[in-house]
Design an enzyme around this catalytic site. Sequence first.
Site, PDB file in Angstrom:
ATOM      1  N   LYS A 115     -27.846 -54.514 -21.478  1.00 42.06           N
ATOM      2  CA  LYS A 115     -28.793 -54.068 -20.454  1.00 42.06           C
ATOM      3  C   LYS A 115     -29.289 -55.225 -19.611  1.00 42.06           C
ATOM      4  CE  LYS A 115     -30.152 -49.912 -22.625  1.00 42.06           C
ATOM      5  NZ  LYS A 115     -30.996 -49.409 -23.694  1.00 42.06           N
ATOM      6  N   GLU A 199     -40.411 -53.076 -20.242  1.00 42.41           N
ATOM      7  CA  GLU A 199     -40.471 -52.290 -19.003  1.00 42.41           C
ATOM      8  C   GLU A 199     -41.725 -51.439 -19.016  1.00 42.41           C
ATOM      9  OE1 GLU A 199     -37.042 -49.785 -18.746  1.00 42.41           O
ATOM     10  OE2 GLU A 199     -35.775 -51.364 -17.916  1.00 42.41           O
ATOM     11  N   HIS A 234     -32.287 -38.203 -28.177  1.00 45.47           N
ATOM     12  CA  HIS A 234     -31.321 -38.911 -27.330  1.00 45.47           C
ATOM     13  C   HIS A 234     -29.923 -38.320 -27.382  1.00 45.47           C
ATOM     14  CE1 HIS A 234     -34.449 -41.729 -26.513  1.00 45.47           C
ATOM     15  NE2 HIS A 234     -34.620 -41.933 -27.789  1.00 45.47           N
ATOM     16  N   ARG A 291     -17.365 -45.010 -19.041  1.00 44.20           N
ATOM     17  CA  ARG A 291     -16.383 -44.114 -19.661  1.00 44.20           C
ATOM     18  C   ARG A 291     -16.444 -42.753 -18.964  1.00 44.20           C
ATOM     19  NH1 ARG A 291     -21.033 -44.036 -22.931  1.00 44.20           N
ATOM     20  NH2 ARG A 291     -22.024 -42.001 -22.849  1.00 44.20           N
TER      21      ARG A 291
HETATM   22  C1  MV4 Z   1     -37.045 -45.295 -20.584  1.00 38.61           C
HETATM   23  C2  MV4 Z   1     -37.961 -44.229 -20.694  1.00 38.61           C
HETATM   24  C3  MV4 Z   1     -39.196 -44.386 -20.105  1.00 38.61           C
HETATM   25  N1  MV4 Z   1     -39.506 -45.529 -19.462  1.00 38.61           N
HETATM   26  N2  MV4 Z   1     -37.400 -46.406 -19.927  1.00 38.61           N
HETATM   27  C4  MV4 Z   1     -33.811 -43.490 -23.523  1.00 38.61           C
HETATM   28  C5  MV4 Z   1     -32.367 -43.791 -23.669  1.00 38.61           C
HETATM   29  C6  MV4 Z   1     -32.081 -44.941 -22.806  1.00 38.61           C
HETATM   30  N3  MV4 Z   1     -30.889 -44.688 -22.062  1.00 38.61           N
HETATM   31  C7  MV4 Z   1     -33.257 -45.109 -21.952  1.00 38.61           C
HETATM   32  N4  MV4 Z   1     -34.248 -44.171 -22.384  1.00 38.61           N
HETATM   33  C8  MV4 Z   1     -35.472 -44.128 -21.829  1.00 38.61           C
HETATM   34  N5  MV4 Z   1     -35.836 -45.221 -21.127  1.00 38.61           N
HETATM   35  C9  MV4 Z   1     -38.611 -46.521 -19.394  1.00 38.61           C
HETATM   36  N6  MV4 Z   1     -38.941 -47.651 -18.775  1.00 38.61           N
HETATM   37  C10 MV4 Z   1     -37.592 -43.077 -21.370  1.00 38.61           C
HETATM   38  C11 MV4 Z   1     -36.346 -43.021 -21.948  1.00 38.61           C
HETATM   39  C12 MV4 Z   1     -36.047 -41.818 -22.649  1.00 38.61           C
HETATM   40  C13 MV4 Z   1     -35.048 -40.957 -22.222  1.00 38.61           C
HETATM   41  C14 MV4 Z   1     -34.230 -41.252 -21.146  1.00 38.61           C
HETATM   42  C15 MV4 Z   1     -33.268 -40.391 -20.747  1.00 38.61           C
HETATM   43  C16 MV4 Z   1     -33.063 -39.202 -21.440  1.00 38.61           C
HETATM   44  C17 MV4 Z   1     -33.820 -38.909 -22.504  1.00 38.61           C
HETATM   45  C18 MV4 Z   1     -34.825 -39.764 -22.922  1.00 38.61           C
HETATM   46  C19 MV4 Z   1     -35.608 -39.438 -24.016  1.00 38.61           C
HETATM   47  C20 MV4 Z   1     -36.598 -40.276 -24.422  1.00 38.61           C
HETATM   48  C21 MV4 Z   1     -36.808 -41.476 -23.744  1.00 38.61           C
END
Ligand code: MV4
Length: 480
Positions: A115, A199, A234, A291
């Site tokens: 990341k 973040e 997730h 992918r």
């Molecule tokens: C976040 C977020 C809130 N704020 N970043 C979860 C998986 C990863 N790909 C990034 N994720 C998140 N990042 C910030 N700054 C909330 C999530 C997140 C989330 C993101 C996408 C789909 C489902 C989720 C479920 C919980 C938290």
Amino acid sequence: MKKILVANRGEIALRVMKTARKMGIKTVAVFSTVDRNAPHVKYADEAVCVGEAPSNKSYLLGDKIIELAKSLNVDGIHPGYGFLSENAEFAEKVEQNNITWIGPGSKAIRIMGSKLAAKDAVKDYDIPMVPGIDEAITDPERAKRIAAEIGFPILIKASAGGGGKGMRIVEQEKDLEDQMKRAISEAESAFGDGSVFIEKYIGSPRHIEIQVLSDTWGNYLHLFERECSIQRRHQKVVEEAPSVVLNEELRQKMGEAAVKVAKACDYVGAGTVEFLLDENKNFYFLEMNTRLQVEHPVTELITGIDLVEQQIRVARGEVLKFSQQDLKISGHAVELRVYAEDPLEDFMPSVGTLEKYRGPSGEGVRLDDGFEEGMEVPIYYDPMLAKLITYGKSREEAIQRMLQAIKDYEVKGVSTTLPFGKFVFEHEAFRSGNFDTHFVKKYYSAEKLQSQTEEEARLAAIIAIRQYLEDREQLRLPNN
Ligand code: MV4
């Protein structure tokens, strides 16, 4: 390209082979001992056993798969998703052995696998990022200063993490030091890389991702968005395209940002750029998946583009035959991931034999599956049985077809997420489009599903009795 090996199993192996066959390309399946009679093995023109059931003794054996490919004169390897698909070393080795890798270059895989490297790569491209830092942090005092600047709650993320692994929400300063230490040691043991960063925590985001496609000639396109907010732990369960919250202007902005992310890592082929969208419709770049994604069919249905065909064409060095202006969204598609899991038991994997397995069909129904009646669901792999995708001219039509398809789907022997899917597609929040990533947590419980099912059974019984009484009246059936 005359022959490709699909280094995968299940529905995605089949799905890739179907397009290969359509293009006149021969297919080679690899399989583990438990998959000997699996549909992807039967479908392929040739099939070889790579090893024992556990993935690390079969589907993850990159060197062995390359050796098999060479001995069978394979021209290209398609990795599907999961397994070796985002393994940069494997991609490199495939190419070093003069086999075409049907996927992005190892450089893009490597950058997006981290990341922090991803943030670094896109920093000159004017892409909206969540407020935060773009380097690893270890000093708690520095973390406190940064958190004070961006404001609580904040989120600690592991650079090597993905799919939510290694994330920690911190609500107030007094918890920061402790949480950070935990996050670092957790990342260290889970990924062998203790780099974490901070973040701003976006509280109720939607997860919107953009499909991108590029060739080796510098042409980059996007194929619009997929809405993937309906997930649990997730794990996505329902996806759709297009999203109900994007207007043309936002769609174009996010599409352009996604293309820039792809350009920033010299991406080639089909990829997905993930964004968070907050309540005020601000979007932020999260990460890029290098992918073909599980949920790619909804994009195929609304654009009419076969993404696997495009992956193969691009890998062969062809120029993309269409431009951004040629691409249009037509209709609406929804997808339900049908897992062998029990939605009444906290989605526990439900192992067993498919005593009955009949998939739905009909207008606007696409079923991507890799199972047959009589098969056992192996415990070694992801328990996804199928992806049920429906299409309609409107969102409402796609949803109606989905509900009918769920009804028509017959599975006995294992529990599935089909009833859960019905719950989602009937839910007012989903119907109205007013939902975010907290949908499942907010609205779903086993009790609700149970009582909904019981209520429906009761109503069905009442209707049946009424009908019976009516029929008896009209037909003057003997009253015995
Ligand atoms: C976040 C977020 C809130 N704020 N970043 C979860 C998986 C990863 N790909 C990034 N994720 C998140 N990042 C910030 N700054 C909330 C999530 C997140 C989330 C993101 C996408 C789909 C489902 C989720 C479920 C919980 C938290």
